[in-house]
Design a protein around this motif. Structure first.
Motif, PDB file in Angstrom:
ATOM      1  N   SER A 136      40.219  70.506 -86.859  1.00 17.88           N
ATOM      2  CA  SER A 136      39.490  71.444 -86.005  1.00 17.88           C
ATOM      3  C   SER A 136      39.710  71.135 -84.535  1.00 17.88           C
ATOM      4  CB  SER A 136      37.997  71.406 -86.326  1.00 17.88           C
ATOM      5  OG  SER A 136      37.783  71.802 -87.660  1.00 17.88           O
ATOM      6  N   PHE A 137      39.644  69.846 -84.160  1.00 15.39           N
ATOM      7  CA  PHE A 137      39.883  69.471 -82.769  1.00 15.39           C
ATOM      8  C   PHE A 137      41.277  69.910 -82.345  1.00 15.39           C
ATOM      9  CE2 PHE A 137      41.773  66.750 -79.592  1.00 15.39           C
ATOM     10  CZ  PHE A 137      40.835  66.805 -78.571  1.00 15.39           C
ATOM     11  N   ASN A 138      42.269  69.620 -83.178  1.00 15.21           N
ATOM     12  CA  ASN A 138      43.647  69.982 -82.840  1.00 15.21           C
ATOM     13  C   ASN A 138      43.820  71.492 -82.729  1.00 15.21           C
ATOM     14  OD1 ASN A 138      44.486  67.349 -82.612  1.00 15.21           O
ATOM     15  ND2 ASN A 138      45.505  67.276 -84.596  1.00 15.21           N
ATOM     16  N   GLU A 139      43.164  72.226 -83.604  1.00  8.15           N
ATOM     17  CA  GLU A 139      43.273  73.687 -83.545  1.00  8.15           C
ATOM     18  C   GLU A 139      42.705  74.206 -82.218  1.00  8.15           C
ATOM     19  OE1 GLU A 139      42.422  77.629 -86.240  1.00  8.15           O
ATOM     20  OE2 GLU A 139      41.224  75.833 -86.633  1.00  8.15           O
ATOM     21  N   ILE A 140      41.563  73.680 -81.812  1.00  9.68           N
ATOM     22  CA  ILE A 140      40.971  74.090 -80.535  1.00  9.68           C
ATOM     23  C   ILE A 140      41.908  73.706 -79.391  1.00  9.68           C
ATOM     24  CG2 ILE A 140      39.030  73.729 -78.938  1.00  9.68           C
ATOM     25  CD1 ILE A 140      38.346  75.445 -81.462  1.00  9.68           C
ATOM     26  N   PHE A 141      42.501  72.509 -79.453  1.00  9.79           N
ATOM     27  CA  PHE A 141      43.439  72.069 -78.423  1.00  9.79           C
ATOM     28  C   PHE A 141      44.634  73.024 -78.338  1.00  9.79           C
ATOM     29  CE2 PHE A 141      47.115  69.630 -76.953  1.00  9.79           C
ATOM     30  CZ  PHE A 141      46.632  69.127 -75.754  1.00  9.79           C
ATOM     31  N   VAL A 142      45.122  73.454 -79.483  1.00  9.03           N
ATOM     32  CA  VAL A 142      46.250  74.393 -79.492  1.00  9.03           C
ATOM     33  C   VAL A 142      45.851  75.696 -78.808  1.00  9.03           C
ATOM     34  CG1 VAL A 142      47.693  75.857 -80.977  1.00  9.03           C
ATOM     35  CG2 VAL A 142      47.504  73.408 -81.437  1.00  9.03           C
ATOM     36  N   TYR A 143      44.673  76.221 -79.119  1.00  5.91           N
ATOM     37  CA  TYR A 143      44.230  77.484 -78.501  1.00  5.91           C
ATOM     38  C   TYR A 143      43.985  77.335 -77.001  1.00  5.91           C
ATOM     39  CZ  TYR A 143      43.854  80.331 -82.682  1.00  5.91           C
ATOM     40  OH  TYR A 143      44.151  81.063 -83.788  1.00  5.91           O
ATOM     41  N   LYS A 144      43.396  76.206 -76.589  1.00  5.68           N
ATOM     42  CA  LYS A 144      43.021  76.037 -75.178  1.00  5.68           C
ATOM     43  C   LYS A 144      44.171  75.559 -74.301  1.00  5.68           C
ATOM     44  CE  LYS A 144      39.013  74.472 -73.961  1.00  5.68           C
ATOM     45  NZ  LYS A 144      37.818  73.633 -73.809  1.00  5.68           N
ATOM     46  N   LYS A 145      45.058  74.723 -74.827  1.00  9.33           N
ATOM     47  CA  LYS A 145      46.086  74.097 -73.983  1.00  9.33           C
ATOM     48  C   LYS A 145      47.512  74.500 -74.357  1.00  9.33           C
ATOM     49  CE  LYS A 145      43.062  71.467 -71.835  1.00  9.33           C
ATOM     50  NZ  LYS A 145      42.708  71.627 -70.474  1.00  9.33           N
ATOM     51  N   VAL A 146      47.828  74.427 -75.649  1.00 10.34           N
ATOM     52  CA  VAL A 146      49.218  74.658 -76.070  1.00 10.34           C
ATOM     53  C   VAL A 146      49.616  76.122 -75.895  1.00 10.34           C
ATOM     54  CG1 VAL A 146      50.846  74.575 -78.008  1.00 10.34           C
ATOM     55  CG2 VAL A 146      49.214  72.691 -77.658  1.00 10.34           C
ATOM     56  N   THR A 156      33.190  72.659 -83.963  1.00 10.41           N
ATOM     57  CA  THR A 156      34.251  73.447 -83.350  1.00 10.41           C
ATOM     58  C   THR A 156      33.906  74.913 -83.524  1.00 10.41           C
ATOM     59  OG1 THR A 156      35.541  73.349 -85.387  1.00 10.41           O
ATOM     60  CG2 THR A 156      36.087  71.760 -83.694  1.00 10.41           C
ATOM     61  N   VAL A 157      34.024  75.642 -82.420  1.00 10.01           N
ATOM     62  CA  VAL A 157      33.730  77.076 -82.448  1.00 10.01           C
ATOM     63  C   VAL A 157      34.951  77.801 -81.892  1.00 10.01           C
ATOM     64  CG1 VAL A 157      32.233  78.907 -81.592  1.00 10.01           C
ATOM     65  CG2 VAL A 157      31.256  76.665 -82.157  1.00 10.01           C
ATOM     66  N   LEU A 158      35.432  78.738 -82.663  1.00  3.55           N
ATOM     67  CA  LEU A 158      36.597  79.525 -82.274  1.00  3.55           C
ATOM     68  C   LEU A 158      36.269  80.993 -82.523  1.00  3.55           C
ATOM     69  CD1 LEU A 158      39.606  79.709 -81.445  1.00  3.55           C
ATOM     70  CD2 LEU A 158      40.174  79.393 -83.857  1.00  3.55           C
ATOM     71  N   ALA A 159      36.337  81.806 -81.482  1.00  7.28           N
ATOM     72  CA  ALA A 159      36.064  83.240 -81.610  1.00  7.28           C
ATOM     73  C   ALA A 159      37.339  84.007 -81.258  1.00  7.28           C
ATOM     74  CB  ALA A 159      34.922  83.652 -80.689  1.00  7.28           C
ATOM     75  N   LEU A 160      37.843  84.746 -82.241  1.00  5.89           N
ATOM     76  CA  LEU A 160      39.060  85.539 -82.075  1.00  5.89           C
ATOM     77  C   LEU A 160      38.743  87.019 -82.254  1.00  5.89           C
ATOM     78  CD1 LEU A 160      41.465  83.405 -84.305  1.00  5.89           C
ATOM     79  CD2 LEU A 160      41.259  83.337 -81.820  1.00  5.89           C
ATOM     80  N   ALA A 204      36.954  79.014 -77.400  1.00 10.13           N
ATOM     81  CA  ALA A 204      37.419  77.888 -78.209  1.00 10.13           C
ATOM     82  C   ALA A 204      36.849  76.615 -77.619  1.00 10.13           C
ATOM     83  CB  ALA A 204      38.945  77.836 -78.220  1.00 10.13           C
ATOM     84  N   GLU A 205      36.084  75.900 -78.405  1.00 11.63           N
ATOM     85  CA  GLU A 205      35.470  74.676 -77.889  1.00 11.63           C
ATOM     86  C   GLU A 205      35.157  73.718 -79.033  1.00 11.63           C
ATOM     87  OE1 GLU A 205      35.059  72.362 -75.104  1.00 11.63           O
ATOM     88  OE2 GLU A 205      34.997  74.408 -74.326  1.00 11.63           O
ATOM     89  N   CYS A 206      35.349  72.440 -78.759  1.00 11.29           N
ATOM     90  CA  CYS A 206      34.974  71.370 -79.680  1.00 11.29           C
ATOM     91  C   CYS A 206      33.964  70.526 -78.916  1.00 11.29           C
ATOM     92  CB  CYS A 206      36.206  70.553 -80.068  1.00 11.29           C
ATOM     93  SG  CYS A 206      35.864  69.275 -81.285  1.00 11.29           S
ATOM     94  N   ALA A 207      32.681  70.623 -79.292  1.00 11.33           N
ATOM     95  CA  ALA A 207      31.629  69.961 -78.524  1.00 11.33           C
ATOM     96  C   ALA A 207      30.356  69.887 -79.360  1.00 11.33           C
ATOM     97  CB  ALA A 207      31.353  70.746 -77.232  1.00 11.33           C
ATOM     98  N   ILE A 208      29.358  69.284 -78.780  1.00  7.45           N
ATOM     99  CA  ILE A 208      28.029  69.304 -79.402  1.00  7.45           C
ATOM    100  C   ILE A 208      27.304  70.516 -78.836  1.00  7.45           C
ATOM    101  CG2 ILE A 208      25.807  68.121 -79.592  1.00  7.45           C
ATOM    102  CD1 ILE A 208      27.382  65.461 -79.392  1.00  7.45           C
TER     103      ILE A 208
END
Length: 195
Positions: A9-19, A58-62, A44-48
Protein backbone atom coordinates in the motif's frame (compact mmCIF):
# COMPACT_ATOMS: atom_id res chain seq x y z
CA UNK A 1 -1.28 -16.22 5.85
CA UNK A 2 1.50 -13.65 5.97
CA UNK A 3 1.28 -10.71 3.62
CA UNK A 4 2.93 -7.35 3.24
CA UNK A 5 -0.15 -5.26 2.66
CA UNK A 6 1.31 -2.16 4.32
CA UNK A 7 4.46 -2.28 2.17
CA UNK A 8 2.38 -2.80 -0.97
CA UNK A 9 0.00 0.00 0.00
CA UNK A 10 2.80 2.43 0.86
CA UNK A 11 4.54 1.70 -2.44
CA UNK A 12 1.32 2.10 -4.39
CA UNK A 13 0.73 5.53 -2.84
CA UNK A 14 4.37 6.45 -3.58
CA UNK A 15 3.87 5.46 -7.22
CA UNK A 16 0.74 7.64 -7.51
CA UNK A 17 2.27 10.64 -5.70
CA UNK A 18 5.87 10.59 -6.96
CA UNK A 19 6.52 8.11 -9.77
CA UNK A 20 3.58 8.82 -12.07
CA UNK A 21 3.95 12.63 -11.93
CA UNK A 22 7.66 12.34 -12.75
CA UNK A 23 7.00 9.81 -15.51
CA UNK A 24 4.54 12.29 -17.04
CA UNK A 25 7.25 14.99 -17.01
CA UNK A 26 9.84 12.60 -18.39
CA UNK A 27 7.72 11.53 -21.40
CA UNK A 28 6.65 15.08 -22.31
CA UNK A 29 7.23 15.54 -26.04
CA UNK A 30 7.50 11.79 -26.70
CA UNK A 31 5.04 9.32 -28.22
CA UNK A 32 3.93 8.47 -24.67
CA UNK A 33 3.10 12.10 -23.80
CA UNK A 34 -0.66 11.53 -23.82
CA UNK A 35 -0.59 8.00 -22.45
CA UNK A 36 -2.73 7.52 -19.35
CA UNK A 37 -1.61 4.70 -17.07
CA UNK A 38 -4.27 5.08 -14.41
CA UNK A 39 -7.59 6.69 -13.79
CA UNK A 40 -7.38 10.30 -12.65
CA UNK A 41 -6.12 10.44 -9.09
CA UNK A 42 -7.86 12.78 -6.65
CA UNK A 43 -6.18 11.79 -3.40
CA UNK A 44 -3.34 9.48 -2.35
CA UNK A 45 -1.94 9.35 1.15
CA UNK A 46 -0.36 6.89 3.57
CA UNK A 47 -0.82 8.32 7.07
CA UNK A 48 -2.68 8.10 10.34
CA UNK A 49 -6.18 9.42 9.82
CA UNK A 50 -7.69 9.98 13.29
CA UNK A 51 -11.17 9.50 11.83
CA UNK A 52 -10.21 5.95 10.81
CA UNK A 53 -8.29 4.93 13.94
CA UNK A 54 -4.79 4.97 15.38
CA UNK A 55 -3.06 2.81 12.77
CA UNK A 56 -1.44 3.97 9.56
CA UNK A 57 -3.86 3.69 6.65
CA UNK A 58 -3.58 4.15 2.91
CA UNK A 59 -6.28 6.07 1.11
CA UNK A 60 -6.42 6.27 -2.66
CA UNK A 61 -9.28 7.99 -4.50
CA UNK A 62 -9.45 7.52 -8.27
CA UNK A 63 -11.99 8.57 -10.89
CA UNK A 64 -14.81 6.13 -11.54
CA UNK A 65 -13.92 4.50 -14.86
CA UNK A 66 -17.51 3.43 -15.40
CA UNK A 67 -18.44 7.09 -15.75
CA UNK A 68 -16.23 7.48 -18.84
CA UNK A 69 -17.50 4.41 -20.70
CA UNK A 70 -14.81 1.93 -19.69
CA UNK A 71 -15.92 -1.66 -19.92
CA UNK A 72 -14.58 -3.25 -16.76
CA UNK A 73 -14.01 -6.97 -16.63
CA UNK A 74 -16.21 -8.72 -14.08
CA UNK A 75 -13.50 -11.17 -13.01
CA UNK A 76 -9.70 -11.00 -12.99
CA UNK A 77 -9.67 -14.76 -13.46
CA UNK A 78 -11.62 -14.75 -16.71
CA UNK A 79 -9.95 -11.96 -18.67
CA UNK A 80 -10.43 -12.42 -22.38
CA UNK A 81 -7.66 -12.01 -24.95
CA UNK A 82 -8.67 -8.43 -25.81
CA UNK A 83 -8.39 -7.36 -22.15
CA UNK A 84 -5.06 -9.18 -21.75
CA UNK A 85 -3.58 -7.55 -24.86
CA UNK A 86 -4.68 -4.07 -23.75
CA UNK A 87 -3.30 -4.67 -20.28
CA UNK A 88 0.01 -6.04 -21.58
CA UNK A 89 0.48 -3.11 -23.96
CA UNK A 90 -0.24 -0.58 -21.20
CA UNK A 91 2.11 -2.29 -18.73
CA UNK A 92 4.85 -2.58 -21.36
CA UNK A 93 4.64 1.15 -22.09
CA UNK A 94 4.77 1.90 -18.36
CA UNK A 95 7.88 -0.26 -17.94
CA UNK A 96 9.67 1.37 -20.87
CA UNK A 97 9.76 4.68 -19.03
CA UNK A 98 12.14 3.50 -16.31
CA UNK A 99 14.23 1.71 -18.97
CA UNK A 100 14.45 5.00 -20.88
CA UNK A 101 15.38 6.83 -17.69
CA UNK A 102 18.24 4.35 -17.17
CA UNK A 103 19.43 4.72 -20.77
CA UNK A 104 19.38 8.52 -20.44
CA UNK A 105 21.08 8.25 -17.04
CA UNK A 106 18.30 10.29 -15.43
CA UNK A 107 19.26 10.82 -11.77
CA UNK A 108 15.60 10.76 -10.71
CA UNK A 109 15.47 7.01 -11.42
CA UNK A 110 17.70 6.33 -8.41
CA UNK A 111 15.61 8.70 -6.25
CA UNK A 112 12.35 7.01 -7.29
CA UNK A 113 13.73 3.49 -6.79
CA UNK A 114 15.06 4.42 -3.34
CA UNK A 115 11.61 5.75 -2.43
CA UNK A 116 10.11 2.27 -2.83
CA UNK A 117 10.28 -0.15 0.08
CA UNK A 118 11.86 -3.40 -1.20
CA UNK A 119 9.24 -6.13 -1.30
CA UNK A 120 11.04 -9.13 0.15
CA UNK A 121 9.46 -12.53 -0.34
CA UNK A 122 11.57 -14.08 2.41
CA UNK A 123 12.54 -12.84 5.84
CA UNK A 124 14.86 -14.23 8.48
CA UNK A 125 12.45 -13.10 11.17
CA UNK A 126 9.06 -13.65 9.48
CA UNK A 127 9.73 -16.56 7.14
CA UNK A 128 8.26 -16.92 3.67
CA UNK A 129 5.48 -14.71 2.38
CA UNK A 130 2.75 -17.35 2.37
CA UNK A 131 0.30 -15.59 0.08
CA UNK A 132 2.83 -15.53 -2.76
CA UNK A 133 4.21 -18.97 -2.01
CA UNK A 134 0.81 -20.44 -2.85
CA UNK A 135 -0.83 -17.96 -5.24
CA UNK A 136 2.02 -17.30 -7.69
CA UNK A 137 2.60 -20.94 -8.64
CA UNK A 138 -1.14 -21.18 -9.39
CA UNK A 139 -0.86 -18.13 -11.67
CA UNK A 140 2.19 -19.58 -13.41
CA UNK A 141 0.38 -22.89 -13.87
CA UNK A 142 -2.30 -21.00 -15.81
CA UNK A 143 0.40 -19.42 -17.99
CA UNK A 144 2.00 -22.81 -18.63
CA UNK A 145 -1.38 -24.35 -19.50
CA UNK A 146 -2.15 -21.52 -21.91
CA UNK A 147 1.25 -21.77 -23.59
CA UNK A 148 0.96 -25.53 -23.91
CA UNK A 149 -2.49 -25.21 -25.44
CA UNK A 150 -1.73 -22.39 -27.91
CA UNK A 151 1.93 -22.86 -28.81
CA UNK A 152 2.19 -26.58 -29.48
CA UNK A 153 4.09 -26.00 -32.74
CA UNK A 154 7.07 -24.38 -30.97
CA UNK A 155 8.78 -27.39 -29.38
CA UNK A 156 11.86 -25.45 -28.22
CA UNK A 157 9.68 -22.85 -26.48
CA UNK A 158 7.67 -25.57 -24.75
CA UNK A 159 10.86 -27.36 -23.70
CA UNK A 160 12.27 -24.12 -22.23
CA UNK A 161 8.94 -23.42 -20.54
CA UNK A 162 8.97 -26.88 -18.97
CA UNK A 163 12.46 -26.15 -17.60
CA UNK A 164 11.26 -22.85 -16.18
CA UNK A 165 8.28 -24.60 -14.60
CA UNK A 166 10.63 -27.07 -12.91
CA UNK A 167 12.81 -24.27 -11.56
CA UNK A 168 9.81 -22.25 -10.34
CA UNK A 169 8.22 -25.24 -8.64
CA UNK A 170 11.40 -25.88 -6.62
CA UNK A 171 11.88 -22.39 -5.17
CA UNK A 172 9.67 -19.65 -6.58
CA UNK A 173 10.20 -17.28 -3.64
CA UNK A 174 13.97 -17.74 -3.82
CA UNK A 175 13.93 -16.75 -7.49
CA UNK A 176 11.87 -13.65 -6.74
CA UNK A 177 14.20 -12.73 -3.88
CA UNK A 178 17.20 -12.96 -6.22
CA UNK A 179 15.62 -10.33 -8.48
CA UNK A 180 15.81 -7.90 -5.56
CA UNK A 181 19.50 -8.57 -5.01
CA UNK A 182 20.82 -8.59 -8.56
CA UNK A 183 21.11 -5.60 -10.85
CA UNK A 184 20.29 -7.49 -14.00
CA UNK A 185 20.02 -4.54 -16.36
CA UNK A 186 16.35 -5.22 -17.05
CA UNK A 187 15.01 -3.85 -13.78
CA UNK A 188 12.03 -1.53 -14.09
CA UNK A 189 9.77 0.36 -11.76
CA UNK A 190 6.65 -1.72 -11.63
CA UNK A 191 3.29 -0.89 -10.09
CA UNK A 192 4.78 -0.65 -6.61
CA UNK A 193 8.20 -2.25 -6.64
CA UNK A 194 11.43 -2.44 -8.59
CA UNK A 195 12.70 -5.68 -10.17
Amino acid sequence: AKSKALVQSFNEIFVYKKVLPYFKKFVAGSILEHEEFTAQMFFAECAIFPELGEMKETVLALADLNSIDFSLCKSKIDLNEAHLLLMTEKIAKFHTISFAMAVKDDSMLKTLVEGLIPFHFRSDTQGDLDAYKYLCPVAFERVFNHATQYHQEDKKFLEDLKGLKTIISKDFLGIMEKFLNVDHGFAAILQGDYY
